[in-house]
Structure formats: C-alpha cells, structure tokens
Scaffold this motif. Structure first.
Motif, PDB file in Angstrom:
ATOM      1  N   ILE A 136       0.844  -1.197   0.000  1.00 21.30           N
ATOM      2  CA  ILE A 136       0.000   0.000   0.000  1.00 21.30           C
ATOM      3  C   ILE A 136       0.881   1.250   0.000  1.00 21.30           C
ATOM      4  O   ILE A 136       0.636   2.197  -0.761  1.00 21.30           O
ATOM      5  CB  ILE A 136      -0.950   0.000   1.217  1.00 21.30           C
ATOM      6  CG1 ILE A 136      -1.852  -1.239   1.182  1.00 21.30           C
ATOM      7  CG2 ILE A 136      -1.790   1.277   1.244  1.00 21.30           C
ATOM      8  CD1 ILE A 136      -2.748  -1.390   2.389  1.00 21.30           C
ATOM      9  N   ILE A 181       2.425   1.730  -3.494  1.00 18.46           N
ATOM     10  CA  ILE A 181       1.505   2.334  -4.461  1.00 18.46           C
ATOM     11  C   ILE A 181       1.373   3.828  -4.218  1.00 18.46           C
ATOM     12  O   ILE A 181       1.361   4.636  -5.159  1.00 18.46           O
ATOM     13  CB  ILE A 181       0.132   1.634  -4.379  1.00 18.46           C
ATOM     14  CG1 ILE A 181       0.226   0.230  -4.962  1.00 18.46           C
ATOM     15  CG2 ILE A 181      -0.937   2.440  -5.120  1.00 18.46           C
ATOM     16  CD1 ILE A 181      -1.017  -0.597  -4.770  1.00 18.46           C
ATOM     17  N   HIS A 182       1.295   4.211  -2.960  1.00 21.94           N
ATOM     18  CA  HIS A 182       1.164   5.631  -2.634  1.00 21.94           C
ATOM     19  C   HIS A 182       2.430   6.426  -2.959  1.00 21.94           C
ATOM     20  O   HIS A 182       2.388   7.658  -3.037  1.00 21.94           O
ATOM     21  CB  HIS A 182       0.793   5.797  -1.161  1.00 21.94           C
ATOM     22  CG  HIS A 182      -0.591   5.299  -0.847  1.00 21.94           C
ATOM     23  ND1 HIS A 182      -1.069   5.171   0.433  1.00 21.94           N
ATOM     24  CD2 HIS A 182      -1.608   4.894  -1.667  1.00 21.94           C
ATOM     25  CE1 HIS A 182      -2.312   4.709   0.395  1.00 21.94           C
ATOM     26  NE2 HIS A 182      -2.654   4.536  -0.870  1.00 21.94           N
ATOM     27  N   SER A 225     -11.918   4.434 -12.263  1.00 19.92           N
ATOM     28  CA  SER A 225     -11.547   3.298 -11.428  1.00 19.92           C
ATOM     29  C   SER A 225     -12.809   2.587 -10.973  1.00 19.92           C
ATOM     30  O   SER A 225     -13.877   3.192 -10.884  1.00 19.92           O
ATOM     31  CB  SER A 225     -10.722   3.745 -10.216  1.00 19.92           C
ATOM     32  OG  SER A 225     -11.512   4.480  -9.310  1.00 19.92           O
ATOM     33  N   GLY A 266      -5.344   0.617  -8.900  1.00 23.07           N
ATOM     34  CA  GLY A 266      -5.352   2.066  -8.704  1.00 23.07           C
ATOM     35  C   GLY A 266      -4.977   2.455  -7.294  1.00 23.07           C
ATOM     36  O   GLY A 266      -4.106   3.277  -7.065  1.00 23.07           O
ATOM     37  N   ASP A 267      -5.630   1.833  -6.320  1.00 17.67           N
ATOM     38  CA  ASP A 267      -5.343   2.131  -4.914  1.00 17.67           C
ATOM     39  C   ASP A 267      -5.757   0.932  -4.082  1.00 17.67           C
ATOM     40  O   ASP A 267      -6.586   0.112  -4.506  1.00 17.67           O
ATOM     41  CB  ASP A 267      -6.099   3.379  -4.462  1.00 17.67           C
ATOM     42  CG  ASP A 267      -5.577   3.929  -3.137  1.00 17.67           C
ATOM     43  OD1 ASP A 267      -4.496   3.470  -2.681  1.00 17.67           O
ATOM     44  OD2 ASP A 267      -6.237   4.810  -2.557  1.00 17.67           O
ATOM     45  N   THR A 296      -6.848   0.162   0.014  1.00 23.02           N
ATOM     46  CA  THR A 296      -7.133   0.732   1.335  1.00 23.02           C
ATOM     47  C   THR A 296      -7.259  -0.392   2.354  1.00 23.02           C
ATOM     48  O   THR A 296      -7.711  -1.499   2.045  1.00 23.02           O
ATOM     49  CB  THR A 296      -8.435   1.556   1.326  1.00 23.02           C
ATOM     50  OG1 THR A 296      -9.501   0.734   0.836  1.00 23.02           O
ATOM     51  CG2 THR A 296      -8.300   2.773   0.436  1.00 23.02           C
ATOM     52  N   ASN A 309      -9.341  -2.991  -2.996  1.00 22.07           N
ATOM     53  CA  ASN A 309      -8.572  -2.316  -4.039  1.00 22.07           C
ATOM     54  C   ASN A 309      -9.475  -1.840  -5.175  1.00 22.07           C
ATOM     55  O   ASN A 309     -10.589  -2.328  -5.354  1.00 22.07           O
ATOM     56  CB  ASN A 309      -7.478  -3.218  -4.607  1.00 22.07           C
ATOM     57  CG  ASN A 309      -8.027  -4.435  -5.315  1.00 22.07           C
ATOM     58  OD1 ASN A 309      -8.243  -5.477  -4.703  1.00 22.07           O
ATOM     59  ND2 ASN A 309      -8.260  -4.329  -6.621  1.00 22.07           N
ATOM     60  N   THR A 310      -8.981  -0.875  -5.906  1.00 19.76           N
ATOM     61  CA  THR A 310      -9.663  -0.400  -7.107  1.00 19.76           C
ATOM     62  C   THR A 310      -8.821  -0.750  -8.328  1.00 19.76           C
ATOM     63  O   THR A 310      -7.600  -0.866  -8.255  1.00 19.76           O
ATOM     64  CB  THR A 310      -9.880   1.124  -7.073  1.00 19.76           C
ATOM     65  OG1 THR A 310      -8.600   1.784  -6.973  1.00 19.76           O
ATOM     66  CG2 THR A 310     -10.738   1.529  -5.892  1.00 19.76           C
ATOM     67  N   THR A 366      -7.822   0.458 -12.133  1.00 20.65           N
ATOM     68  CA  THR A 366      -7.808   1.637 -12.985  1.00 20.65           C
ATOM     69  C   THR A 366      -6.981   1.328 -14.224  1.00 20.65           C
ATOM     70  O   THR A 366      -6.568   0.188 -14.445  1.00 20.65           O
ATOM     71  CB  THR A 366      -7.249   2.856 -12.226  1.00 20.65           C
ATOM     72  OG1 THR A 366      -7.440   4.041 -13.021  1.00 20.65           O
ATOM     73  CG2 THR A 366      -5.766   2.711 -11.926  1.00 20.65           C
ATOM     74  N   LEU A 407      -4.073   6.754 -14.369  1.00 18.57           N
ATOM     75  CA  LEU A 407      -3.133   6.901 -13.263  1.00 18.57           C
ATOM     76  C   LEU A 407      -2.090   7.976 -13.570  1.00 18.57           C
ATOM     77  O   LEU A 407      -1.732   8.779 -12.711  1.00 18.57           O
ATOM     78  CB  LEU A 407      -2.441   5.560 -13.012  1.00 18.57           C
ATOM     79  CG  LEU A 407      -1.762   5.339 -11.673  1.00 18.57           C
ATOM     80  CD1 LEU A 407      -2.753   5.397 -10.522  1.00 18.57           C
ATOM     81  CD2 LEU A 407      -1.030   4.003 -11.670  1.00 18.57           C
TER      82      LEU A 407
END
Length: 272
Positions: free
Chosen positions: A58, A61-62, A130, A185-186, A188, A204-205, A207, A212
C-alpha cells in the motif's frame, strides 16, 4: 543488487523496487528476483502474525510504484519508467488487441472471452476512471447480453452463465493487466470487528495506467503512450525513452534486468 533478507520495512521494499525497476511479488524462475526472496525472514513473508510486504505494498503504491498482475499474470511492482517501457512493448502485441475491440479472429475459448468481454470491461473502467472488483461483475452482467456470453462456450460457460463469476473477472483482469491496459489504482486497509482491527483485509480499485498517469491522446497521431515516454525522457534526462520502438522498450527492460541478474537473459526474454 540487494541481498536476500534486505527488505525489513516499507521504505526498504520501495528502495529495492526502485533499484530493480520491475520485480515480481512472489518467487519467480529467476533466483533472487522477487520481493519474497529479498524479504527478511522476520518481516512477514513467512509469518501470518506480521503483515510485512502484504501491507507495505500500500505504501509502495502511494509512492508511485505501479502494481498489478503483469508478469506471467502474477503480482509485480515496477517504477514508472520501467512500466512505461513495458506498456510500449505489450500494447504493440496482437494478442492484447482484443481489449481495444480489434478485429482479430477469436479461435480459442480464452480468446472468445477476451474478444466479447474485455472491451466492455475496459470501457467501463475508463468511463469511471476506477472500479472496485465487486462492481465489475454487475457491470458485465448488465452490459454483456446473455447470448454474447453463450458464444464463449466451452469450459468458460459455467463462469459466465447465468451470472458472471469472480473466476471470469479474475481471468479478464489478468488479461488486461498483461496487456498493460489495467493496473491496481489504490488499496485501502479495512478495519473490522468491534475493536476495528486490521488483520490484512484490504479493498482495491482497478484503474488504467492512462488514468493513473493522466495520459492523453497525442495530436500527432502517434500512440498516446508515446507522448508519455517522451515527457518522461525530458523530465528524467534519460534519452533512452525518447522515440523508443516497442522492441527497443522491451530490450531496455531486459538489458537492465540482465545486468542485475547475470546469466538470466534467456529467462527475462521469456517473461517480458
């Protein structure tokens, strides 16, 4: 190259990804070329009590790391630069053109699934920028008529009729990820229970790399990701990215990895 056991935090994992450029999450045919290989035994890859890389992805990705199932349909990480080259190469391949509604003849059952459903799925993701995995099944059920799903036939029919199943969605997303049409995409963290505990549950998403990285169509008529490569070259000062053909982009990745893992060029040629 980092030695086995180097990764012991989110920061060291992100550092290893940036050094290697593109790397599988789990062990691969290339010894030492995976986050699993590089993770310290006390840092969570071998213990369910410590989340380790499962949670640290996580943070990766961020920090701009690209994550998806684009290496042999298995989870992988890449820097933006390496992913751009992968995108330039993979999108040139005919087997991934079904996602764009290409006119290729679908011979196998898998190809029919890709031809009839992947353009619908990719279009929906693009329209929404997304989507969560849980949303995808209902969209395909609504937008792909039953008679079209029946055309896929064979062993896939049970995954499409009467409803689109998670297995069918997983297959389609694996195909789109391999073609570099989609990525994660993200992610959480999900906190559950009366004490709101986090035990690795995640949402998760999905995308597109285009959304992106905010890639837009090139007015010159060149593939829209070519502009992305040119901009990256200007910002990084790396002339290798400018004007790369798809095959040249492939060689950039293979040359880089072969330099880190001597004697493994043949394997990288198969994987990339």
């Amino acid at each position: 190259m980092k030695e086995t056991g180097y990764i012991c935090s989110a920061e060291t994992m992100i550092g290893a990804i940036r050094e290697i450029g593109i790397v599988p999450f789990f062990r691969s045919p290339v010894p030492g070329w995976s986050i699993e290989d590089l993770t310290h035994p006390d840092s969570g890859f071998y213990s369910s009590d410590i989340l380790g890389p499962w949670d640290w992805k996580i943070d990766a990705i961020h920090e701009g790391i690209v994550y998806g199932k684009y290496l042999s349909r298995r989870a992988a990480f890449a820097t933006e630069e390496m992913y751009r080259h992968l995108m330039n190469w993979r999108r040139s391949l005919s087997q991934y053109q079904f996602a764009q509604g290409g006119m290729l003849k679908a011979v196998t059952i898998d190809q029919r699934l890709q031809k009839y459903l992947s353009p619908v799925l990719l279009s929906a993701i693009r329209e929404n920028e997304s989507l969560e995995s849980s949303e995808i099944r209902s969209i395909l059920d609504r937008k792909v008529p039953l008679q079209i799903r029946k055309k896929v036939g064979g062993h896939m029919e049970k995954y499409l009729i009467p409803k689109v199943t998670r297995q069918a969605v997983d297959f389609l997303l694996g195909y789109l990820d391999m073609g570099t049409w989609t990525v994660i995409g993200d992610i959480t963290r999900v906190y559950r229970g009366p004490n709101c505990e986090y035990k690795g549950w995640q949402r998760n998403t999905i995308t597109t790399p285009d959304a992106l990285f905010r890639i837009v169509e090139s007015p010159s008529g060149n593939p829209f990701w070519a502009k992305f490569l040119e901009e990256a070259s200007e910002s990084s000062g790396n002339p290798v990215s400018t004007g790369c053909s798809p095959e040249e982009s492939r060689q950039v990745i293979i040359d880089h990895l072969a330099g880190l893992y001597p004697g493994q060029r043949g394997m990288f040629e198969k994987i990339i």
